[in-house]
Scaffold this motif. Structure first.
Motif, mmCIF file in Angstrom:
data_model
loop_
_atom_site.group_PDB
_atom_site.id
_atom_site.type_symbol
_atom_site.label_atom_id
_atom_site.label_comp_id
_atom_site.label_asym_id
_atom_site.label_seq_id
_atom_site.Cartn_x
_atom_site.Cartn_y
_atom_site.Cartn_z
ATOM 1 N N ASP A 79 0.657 -1.241 0.079
ATOM 2 C CA ASP A 79 0.016 -0.077 0.012
ATOM 3 C C ASP A 79 0.898 1.183 0.165
ATOM 4 O OD1 ASP A 79 1.108 -0.166 2.328
ATOM 5 O OD2 ASP A 79 -1.144 -0.153 3.620
ATOM 6 N N PHE A 80 2.115 1.096 -0.629
ATOM 7 C CA PHE A 80 2.710 2.318 -1.112
ATOM 8 C C PHE A 80 2.059 3.358 -2.057
ATOM 9 C CE2 PHE A 80 5.550 -0.639 0.812
ATOM 10 C CZ PHE A 80 6.289 -0.245 1.812
ATOM 11 N N GLU A 90 10.965 1.257 5.642
ATOM 12 C CA GLU A 90 9.612 0.589 5.562
ATOM 13 C C GLU A 90 9.511 -0.105 4.272
ATOM 14 O OE1 GLU A 90 6.205 3.451 5.229
ATOM 15 O OE2 GLU A 90 4.802 1.910 5.431
ATOM 16 N N LEU A 91 10.022 0.429 3.410
ATOM 17 C CA LEU A 91 10.001 -0.314 1.876
ATOM 18 C C LEU A 91 10.853 -1.537 2.007
ATOM 19 C CD1 LEU A 91 9.089 -0.504 -1.217
ATOM 20 C CD2 LEU A 91 10.955 0.727 -1.684
ATOM 21 N N ILE A 92 11.912 -1.307 2.525
ATOM 22 C CA ILE A 92 13.021 -2.473 2.625
ATOM 23 C C ILE A 92 12.337 -3.639 3.483
ATOM 24 C CG2 ILE A 92 15.279 -3.198 3.461
ATOM 25 C CD1 ILE A 92 16.010 -0.142 2.659
ATOM 26 N N TRP A 94 9.092 -4.204 4.093
ATOM 27 C CA TRP A 94 8.045 -5.007 3.539
ATOM 28 C C TRP A 94 8.586 -5.884 2.371
ATOM 29 C CZ3 TRP A 94 6.486 -5.009 -1.895
ATOM 30 C CH2 TRP A 94 5.259 -5.432 -1.983
ATOM 31 N N THR A 95 9.837 -5.374 1.576
ATOM 32 C CA THR A 95 10.385 -6.145 0.628
ATOM 33 C C THR A 95 10.963 -7.636 1.404
ATOM 34 O OG1 THR A 95 10.885 -4.484 -0.415
ATOM 35 C CG2 THR A 95 11.850 -6.435 -1.159
ATOM 36 N N GLU A 96 11.410 -7.422 2.449
ATOM 37 C CA GLU A 96 12.074 -8.399 3.173
ATOM 38 C C GLU A 96 10.958 -9.506 3.747
ATOM 39 O OE1 GLU A 96 14.431 -6.108 6.304
ATOM 40 O OE2 GLU A 96 15.802 -7.801 5.981
ATOM 41 N N ALA A 97 9.907 -8.852 3.846
ATOM 42 C CA ALA A 97 8.750 -9.979 4.497
ATOM 43 C C ALA A 97 8.314 -10.621 3.450
ATOM 44 C CB ALA A 97 7.604 -8.992 5.035
ATOM 45 N N MET A 98 8.249 -10.071 2.197
ATOM 46 C CA MET A 98 7.817 -10.753 1.109
ATOM 47 C C MET A 98 8.785 -12.046 0.681
ATOM 48 S SD MET A 98 5.092 -9.377 -0.208
ATOM 49 C CE MET A 98 4.669 -8.845 1.321
#
Ligand SMILES: [Zn+2]
Length: 224
Positions: A79-80, A90-92, A94-98
């Protein structure tokens, strides 16, 4: 090689790309080919693409869902804010979580490289993916896909023959009706671009090469 029949366990390919049509334009031939070979495909879309078409008139995520359904791929949406994707923790995260959630064998993201004119969201997403991949506790293969616009600085070193998947790729791109006015959505542009790689990077006659379609990538790291 990357593309092989999965044996004991299903292998997973995961894309992390900024906008709802990016996977179709950048790597849908490869994704279709991997699905044929039994891979699981997860398409992570960082934004809803609300900056690219009036959200009261178009549902860009639905366009992406219909396209993904052509190859039975899964979709995850962040939801960026479209056009304002920050290169932040935050983006990093989220990407790590993916990556942790899906533990992919293969990751595909944007190629930005030395370009000074790439879309700002693509710049942030490629950076986040590169950082997140460095932090995994396993070794995924990382491919960066040719960007939407022609980039003279793009020096691909990995190619995939998508001739058998090319019609599927065009059909997936066509699902993005909200973007149909853009030049890179046109099938003749896609044919030209894919033919060009076939001509330049295969040891075949021009007649044979012109009947072939390739996607081009920059291979950052390959793990078999
Ligand atoms: Zn994009």
């Amino acid at each position: 090689m990357l593309i092989k029949q999965s044996s004991i366990e299903t292998r997973t390919a995961l894309t992390v790309l900024a906008h709802p049509d990016d996977a179709e334009l950048a790597c849908f031939g490869l994704l279709a080919k991997l699905r044929k070979n039994g891979w699981r495909v997860v398409i992570c879309i960082v934004t809803r693409g609300e900056n690219g078409a009036d959200p009261t008139q178009w549902d860009r995520l639905n366009e992406a869902r219909v396209a993904a359904a052509l190859i039975d791929a899964e979709i995850v949406v962040g939801d960026f804010i479209d056009g304002f994707v920050p290169r932040t923790r935050e983006l990093i995260s989220w990407t790590e979580a993916m990556l942790v959630d899906h533990r992919p064998d293969l990751i595909v993201s944007h190629h930005v490289g030395e370009s000074r004119t790439a879309h700002q969201d693509h710049v942030a997403v490629e950076a986040a993916v590169q950082i997140a991949v460095r932090r995994t506790d396993w070794l995924p293969t990382l491919l960066l896909a040719e960007d939407t616009d022609h980039d003279p600085a793009f020096r691909p070193n990995w190619f995939v023959d998508i001739t058998d998947e090319f019609e599927t790729k065009l059909a997936a791109i066509e699902m993005h009706s909200s973007q149909s006015q853009k030049y890179y959505m046109r099938s003749d542009y896609q044919k030209l671009r894919s033919n060009r790689w076939a001509l330049n990077f295969t040891a075949q006659s021009h007649e044979v090469a012109l009947s072939k379609y390739y996607e081009a990538y920059f291979l950052v790291q390959q793990v078999n």
